[in-house]
Design an enzyme around this catalytic site. Structure first.
Site, PDB file in Angstrom:
ATOM      1  N   GLN A   1       0.855  -1.200   0.000  1.00 41.17           N
ATOM      2  CA  GLN A   1       0.000   0.000   0.000  1.00 41.17           C
ATOM      3  C   GLN A   1       0.888   1.246   0.000  1.00 41.17           C
ATOM      4  OE1 GLN A   1      -3.669  -0.689   2.798  1.00 41.17           O
ATOM      5  NE2 GLN A   1      -1.930  -1.818   3.657  1.00 41.17           N
TER       6      GLN A   1
ATOM      7  N   HIS B   1      -1.401   1.171  -4.387  1.00 40.89           N
ATOM      8  CA  HIS B   1      -1.808   2.581  -4.215  1.00 40.89           C
ATOM      9  C   HIS B   1      -0.922   3.519  -5.018  1.00 40.89           C
ATOM     10  CE1 HIS B   1      -4.047   1.717  -0.172  1.00 40.89           C
ATOM     11  NE2 HIS B   1      -4.698   1.265  -1.229  1.00 40.89           N
TER      12      HIS B   1
ATOM     13  N   CYS C   1      -0.206  12.085 -16.266  1.00 40.40           N
ATOM     14  CA  CYS C   1      -0.862  13.249 -16.891  1.00 40.40           C
ATOM     15  C   CYS C   1      -2.359  12.976 -17.015  1.00 40.40           C
ATOM     16  CB  CYS C   1      -0.264  13.494 -18.282  1.00 40.40           C
ATOM     17  SG  CYS C   1      -1.113  14.808 -19.185  1.00 40.40           S
TER      18      CYS C   1
HETATM   19  N1  APR Z   1       6.701  -1.730  12.955  1.00 39.86           N
HETATM   20  C1  APR Z   1       5.570  -2.425  12.650  1.00 39.86           C
HETATM   21  N2  APR Z   1       4.340  -1.868  12.600  1.00 39.86           N
HETATM   22  C2  APR Z   1       4.263  -0.539  12.842  1.00 39.86           C
HETATM   23  C3  APR Z   1       5.394   0.253  13.165  1.00 39.86           C
HETATM   24  C4  APR Z   1       6.655  -0.401  13.207  1.00 39.86           C
HETATM   25  N3  APR Z   1       7.780   0.264  13.506  1.00 39.86           N
HETATM   26  N4  APR Z   1       4.974   1.532  13.376  1.00 39.86           N
HETATM   27  C5  APR Z   1       3.642   1.539  13.180  1.00 39.86           C
HETATM   28  N5  APR Z   1       3.203   0.294  12.873  1.00 39.86           N
HETATM   29  C6  APR Z   1       1.836  -0.138  12.567  1.00 39.86           C
HETATM   30  C7  APR Z   1       0.779   0.633  13.321  1.00 39.86           C
HETATM   31  O1  APR Z   1       0.496  -0.021  14.559  1.00 39.86           O
HETATM   32  C8  APR Z   1      -0.424   0.515  12.366  1.00 39.86           C
HETATM   33  O2  APR Z   1      -1.165  -0.664  12.619  1.00 39.86           O
HETATM   34  O3  APR Z   1       1.615   0.115  11.199  1.00 39.86           O
HETATM   35  C9  APR Z   1       0.223   0.395  10.985  1.00 39.86           C
HETATM   36  C10 APR Z   1       0.124   1.663  10.158  1.00 39.86           C
HETATM   37  O4  APR Z   1      -1.252   1.875   9.895  1.00 39.86           O
HETATM   38  P1  APR Z   1      -1.684   3.141   9.011  1.00 39.86           P
HETATM   39  O5  APR Z   1      -0.977   4.354   9.504  1.00 39.86           O
HETATM   40  O6  APR Z   1      -3.173   3.132   8.943  1.00 39.86           O
HETATM   41  O7  APR Z   1      -1.068   2.835   7.567  1.00 39.86           O
HETATM   42  P2  APR Z   1      -1.640   1.830   6.469  1.00 39.86           P
HETATM   43  O8  APR Z   1      -2.322   0.684   7.120  1.00 39.86           O
HETATM   44  O9  APR Z   1      -0.538   1.557   5.518  1.00 39.86           O
HETATM   45  O10 APR Z   1      -2.746   2.740   5.714  1.00 39.86           O
HETATM   46  C11 APR Z   1      -3.391   2.142   4.618  1.00 39.86           C
HETATM   47  O11 APR Z   1      -4.557   4.197   4.166  1.00 39.86           O
HETATM   48  O12 APR Z   1      -4.492   6.463   4.126  1.00 39.86           O
HETATM   49  C12 APR Z   1      -4.450   5.346   3.338  1.00 39.86           C
HETATM   50  O13 APR Z   1      -3.432   5.216   1.238  1.00 39.86           O
HETATM   51  C13 APR Z   1      -3.147   5.279   2.609  1.00 39.86           C
HETATM   52  O14 APR Z   1      -1.925   3.277   1.995  1.00 39.86           O
HETATM   53  C14 APR Z   1      -2.534   3.967   3.091  1.00 39.86           C
HETATM   54  C15 APR Z   1      -3.731   3.197   3.612  1.00 39.86           C
END
Ligand code: APR
Length: 238
Positions: free
Chosen positions: A91, A109, A117
């Site tokens: 993602q 993503h 473009c």
């Molecule tokens: N090691 C492992 N896991 C981690 C760490 C780490 N150092 N730091 C944070 N996390 C975990 C958090 O606990 C959380 O569950 O990674 C996850 C990040 O979650 P999000 O911030 O929601 O990111 P993500 O799941 O990739 O979001 C999905 O949402 O906004 C959209 O397009 C955007 O691709 C993104 C999608």
């Protein structure tokens, strides 16, 4: 563990956190600072393209300074050494999986180091700041260049290929994602339907943690290399 031919790995922002890139939903995450409707939707871009370019230009500069961490490297090692098929579905819009050596990779993503473009549809590598004044190298038009990333409400890339891989997976691993955003959050259900073993490697249990047969909680740079060594039956000396 039974024979694991086909491994599908879903990764999210948590995988790149220890490379210094912000996640989205952690307390100090991107969506705590920006309204996603303003900077990550087609409507937000139509309303104020300059604000969207500013948001992504700042993130593009950050990812150009970032380097892969031990978790990215371990996943590249798995792809190189596993006697079977390994596909990473990320993602993330950074390029850290590629920089670590992963090749069999889908950016569902999109990629922030690419631009698209809106006028002619041409996609190209793009590492500079983008603005409404940026002309498309293919059609010469300005005002239509945007980051080649998938915004909320848009269709993620290569969904057919992803579903085909999930339908034949023996092992599905979800790493560093909060399980908040579909369709990625639904991949574990497809893997279960295919009879795959399912594992979550995450700092803390995600929204979808209860769906997984196995979970290891901790920072990715610790839990991912350890899990890869277990899969490869090797002890990797750093
Ligand atoms: N090691 C492992 N896991 C981690 C760490 C780490 N150092 N730091 C944070 N996390 C975990 C958090 O606990 C959380 O569950 O990674 C996850 C990040 O979650 P999000 O911030 O929601 O990111 P993500 O799941 O990739 O979001 C999905 O949402 O906004 C959209 O397009 C955007 O691709 C993104 C999608």
């Amino acid at each position: 563990m039974t024979k694991l031919d086909s491994i599908v790995i879903l990764t999210g922002a948590g995988l790149s956190a220890e490379s210094g890139l912000a996640t989205f939903r952690d307390a100090d995450g991107i969506w705590a600072k920006y309204d996603y409707r303003e900077v990550a939707t087609p409507e937000g871009y139509a309303r104020n393209p300059g604000r969207v370019h500013e948001f992504y230009n700042s993130r593009r500069r950050d990812i150009l300074k970032a380097t892969p961490n031990a978790a990215h490297m371990a996943l590249a090692r798995l792809e190189q050494q596993h006697q079977g098929h390994v596909l990473i579905v990320t993602q993330n819009i950074d390029h850290l999986h590629e920089a670590a050596g992963s090749r069999n990779l889908i950016h569902m993503h999109g990629e922030l180091l690419k631009a698209k473009c809106s006028r002619c549809g041409t996609r190209c590598d793009y590492r500079e700041d983008l603005s409404v004044a940026t002309a498309c190298a293919a059609c010469g038009e300005t005002g239509g260049m945007r980051p080649d990333v998938v915004w909320f409400g848009e269709m993620p890339y290569q969904m057919q290929r992803i579903h085909e891989a999930l339908a034949t997976a023996d092992l599905f691993i979800s790493i560093g994602t909060s399980g908040n955003v579909y369709p990625a959050a639904g991949f574990v259900a497809s893997a279960i339907e295919a009879g795959a073993h399912t594992v979550e490697l995450n700092l803390e249990p995600s929204e979808g943690a209860s769906h997984f047969a196995e979970a290891v909680n901790g920072p990715a740079t610790l839990v991912v290399p350890a899990f890869v060594e277990r899969l490869l039956g090797t002890r990797h000396t750093a």
